[in-house]
Write an enzyme that holds these catalytic residues in place. Structure first.
Site, PDB file in Angstrom:
ATOM      1  N   LYS A 274      -9.634  -5.788  -5.717  1.00 39.17           N
ATOM      2  CA  LYS A 274     -10.455  -4.578  -5.737  1.00 39.17           C
ATOM      3  C   LYS A 274      -9.574  -3.337  -5.824  1.00 39.17           C
ATOM      4  O   LYS A 274      -9.970  -2.328  -6.375  1.00 39.17           O
ATOM      5  CB  LYS A 274     -11.295  -4.495  -4.448  1.00 39.17           C
ATOM      6  CG  LYS A 274     -12.534  -5.331  -4.487  1.00 39.17           C
ATOM      7  CD  LYS A 274     -13.121  -5.537  -3.100  1.00 39.17           C
ATOM      8  CE  LYS A 274     -12.599  -6.797  -2.470  1.00 39.17           C
ATOM      9  NZ  LYS A 274     -13.066  -7.137  -1.147  1.00 39.17           N
TER      10      LYS A 274
ATOM     11  N   LYS B  62       0.847  -1.197   0.000  1.00 37.53           N
ATOM     12  CA  LYS B  62       0.000   0.000   0.000  1.00 37.53           C
ATOM     13  C   LYS B  62       0.884   1.250   0.000  1.00 37.53           C
ATOM     14  O   LYS B  62       0.609   2.212  -0.725  1.00 37.53           O
ATOM     15  CB  LYS B  62      -0.940   0.022   1.220  1.00 37.53           C
ATOM     16  CG  LYS B  62      -2.000  -1.060   1.173  1.00 37.53           C
ATOM     17  CD  LYS B  62      -3.286  -0.564   0.534  1.00 37.53           C
ATOM     18  CE  LYS B  62      -4.196  -1.660   0.006  1.00 37.53           C
ATOM     19  NZ  LYS B  62      -4.558  -2.703   0.957  1.00 37.53           N
TER      20      LYS B  62
ATOM     21  N   LYS C 147      -2.526  -9.880  -9.897  1.00 36.85           N
ATOM     22  CA  LYS C 147      -3.508 -10.518  -9.015  1.00 36.85           C
ATOM     23  C   LYS C 147      -4.852  -9.786  -9.098  1.00 36.85           C
ATOM     24  O   LYS C 147      -4.874  -8.552  -9.084  1.00 36.85           O
ATOM     25  CB  LYS C 147      -2.974 -10.451  -7.567  1.00 36.85           C
ATOM     26  CG  LYS C 147      -3.946 -10.935  -6.519  1.00 36.85           C
ATOM     27  CD  LYS C 147      -3.551 -10.484  -5.119  1.00 36.85           C
ATOM     28  CE  LYS C 147      -4.778  -9.943  -4.457  1.00 36.85           C
ATOM     29  NZ  LYS C 147      -5.093  -9.965  -3.148  1.00 36.85           N
TER      30      LYS C 147
HETATM   31  P1  ADP Z   1      -9.085  -7.759  -2.492  1.00 36.58           P
HETATM   32  O1  ADP Z   1      -7.624  -8.054  -2.706  1.00 36.58           O
HETATM   33  O2  ADP Z   1      -9.822  -7.690  -3.763  1.00 36.58           O
HETATM   34  O3  ADP Z   1      -9.318  -6.574  -1.602  1.00 36.58           O
HETATM   35  P2  ADP Z   1      -9.771  -9.248  -0.161  1.00 36.58           P
HETATM   36  O4  ADP Z   1      -8.472  -8.838   0.416  1.00 36.58           O
HETATM   37  O5  ADP Z   1     -11.024  -8.681   0.430  1.00 36.58           O
HETATM   38  O6  ADP Z   1      -9.708  -8.995  -1.720  1.00 36.58           O
HETATM   39  O7  ADP Z   1      -9.848 -10.828  -0.114  1.00 36.58           O
HETATM   40  C1  ADP Z   1     -10.859 -11.642   0.467  1.00 36.58           C
HETATM   41  C2  ADP Z   1     -10.435 -13.087   0.321  1.00 36.58           C
HETATM   42  O8  ADP Z   1     -10.289 -13.411  -1.075  1.00 36.58           O
HETATM   43  C3  ADP Z   1      -9.081 -13.417   0.954  1.00 36.58           C
HETATM   44  O9  ADP Z   1      -9.108 -14.716   1.522  1.00 36.58           O
HETATM   45  C4  ADP Z   1      -8.125 -13.367  -0.189  1.00 36.58           C
HETATM   46  O10 ADP Z   1      -7.012 -14.185   0.012  1.00 36.58           O
HETATM   47  C5  ADP Z   1      -8.979 -13.894  -1.334  1.00 36.58           C
HETATM   48  N1  ADP Z   1      -8.513 -13.323  -2.617  1.00 36.58           N
HETATM   49  C6  ADP Z   1      -8.600 -12.031  -2.989  1.00 36.58           C
HETATM   50  N2  ADP Z   1      -8.096 -11.854  -4.232  1.00 36.58           N
HETATM   51  C7  ADP Z   1      -7.667 -13.082  -4.640  1.00 36.58           C
HETATM   52  C8  ADP Z   1      -7.063 -13.576  -5.839  1.00 36.58           C
HETATM   53  N3  ADP Z   1      -6.802 -12.772  -6.861  1.00 36.58           N
HETATM   54  N4  ADP Z   1      -6.767 -14.881  -5.901  1.00 36.58           N
HETATM   55  C9  ADP Z   1      -7.037 -15.715  -4.865  1.00 36.58           C
HETATM   56  N5  ADP Z   1      -7.628 -15.314  -3.714  1.00 36.58           N
HETATM   57  C10 ADP Z   1      -7.937 -14.024  -3.594  1.00 36.58           C
END
Ligand code: ADP
Ligand code: TRP
Length: 324
Positions: free
Chosen positions: A195, A112, A192
């Site tokens: 959001k 970040k 990856k």
């Molecule tokens: P973001 O990165 O979009 O903010 P979150 O951090 O809210 O997503 O992730 C919620 C869950 O989804 C976590 O367990 C995270 O490891 C999984 N996750 C998020 N993005 C991915 C991805 N691209 N591939 C696999 N798992 C993911």
């Protein structure tokens, strides 16, 4: 086994394919065999969402995504993180045994900062709140995507430090449960899916929006007849919806040449719509009943609190907090 996990309600819409294949799918799969506890991390969303109405809407979206994906509130506990403010008390206790250096090494925090996000204390302390989410339940397993692995290591570290400091066994050390096949779901740009990168495909976006996003997946100008590299987001995304045999055949076709990116995009869109179709109907059904949705979350918080209270009381006792 007690299984605990959470999904942050941040961004602008509900969950994306990375959330589903990396986390939510496993959550739903475990609910019948294990004691599943899942929550919508709206305290965590405060590090990025700064609008009350948006925060509330996003909680509903993620709750509906869970229910659409098949989470059964009769079996698993589904609650809203902020309905259990006890978590914040435990967070404080844990912050006092967490070295600064541990938090400074967090990849998520460093990423970040590298993106130029103005860091506040909430962002820095995020892993401590996450540790409190987990440790308050004495969870055995935490199913998450690969990106959360370090946070789980930090959680174990904090549990050990608290136990050691107060010569207690109050906290159990949880293990992560990371799906090997789909450790990281790629986004539209090959990074990856996240959001924070604006490169997502929403599980339940309207068909038009999904189509536009799928068509925008970045490809090069390799002609249709030429061989394609299947180590590309487009093919990797498609493979999420195929079994092994189908995937091998499709990848072979792509490598042999003759399969164009345009057709592969159409195939992918169809797979997404077919796969999430029945879940979409279930989600729409819940969306028509906001009072029932609220009941699910309230009941979830009640059941969560029953489990958390004894652990918190033991932690308070161990640390000598409160009257006797
Ligand atoms: P973001 O990165 O979009 O903010 P979150 O951090 O809210 O997503 O992730 C919620 C869950 O989804 C976590 O367990 C995270 O490891 C999984 N996750 C998020 N993005 C991915 C991805 N691209 N591939 C696999 N798992 C993911
Ligand atoms: N940090 C997780 C994420 O961004 C969400 C989360 C918060 C979580 N608390 C948790 C996941 C506890 C598992 C357990 O994806």
């Amino acid at each position: 086994m007690r299984i605990l996990s959470g999904i942050q309600s941040s961004g602008e819409t509900g969950c994306h394919l990375g959330n589903y294949f990396g986390a939510m799918r496993q959550h739903v799969a475990y609910q019948s065999e294990h004691e599943g506890i899942f929550f919508i991390a709206d305290y965590h969303s405060m590090t990025s969402v700064r609008n009350a109405a948006l925060r509330r809407r996003l909680v509903d979206e993620v709750a509906l995504d869970y229910l659409g994906a098949g989470l059964d509130p009769e079996q698993a506990v589904l609650y809203r993180q902020s309905d259990l403010p006890e978590t914040c008390e435990l967070q404080w206790m844990l912050t006092t045994v967490t070295p600064m250096g541990l938090l400074q090494r967090a990849h998520s925090y460093k990423d970040k900062l590298a993106q130029g996000v103005a860091a506040d204390h909430g962002l820095f302390a995020y892993p401590v709140l996450m540790a409190a989410d987990i440790l308050q339940f004495n969870a055995d397993l935490v199913p998450v995507g690969q990106d959360q692995k370090q946070h789980l290591e930090m959680t174990r570290d904090m549990a050990q430090r608290f136990n050691h400091t107060y010569e207690t066994e109050v906290f159990k050390l949880p293990d992560p449960l990371i799906p090997e096949e789909v450790a990281v779901v790629p986004g539209l740009d090959g990074r990856k899916m996240s959001k924070s990168y604006d490169n997502t495909l929403g599980m339940f976006w309207p068909q038009k929006q999904l189509k536009k996003a799928v068509m925008s997946i970045v490809t090069d100008s390799t002609p249709v007849e030429d061989p394609k590299d299947t180590d590309h987001a487009l093919f990797q995304l498609w493979a999420l919806f195929a079994d092994e045999a189908e995937r091998d055949a499709y990848f072979e076709r792509a490598r042999a040449g003759g399969l164009g990116y345009g057709d592969a995009k159409k195939d992918l869109l169809k797979r997404i719509l077919d796969y999430f179709g029945p879940m979409r109907e279930r989600r729409e059904d819940w969306a028509k009943r906001p009072a029932d949705l609220e009941d699910v979350l309230r009941d979830g918080a009640r059941r969560a609190r029953e489990r958390v209270r004894p652990v918190l009381d033991a932690a308070r006792e161990a640390a000598g907090l409160g009257g006797r």
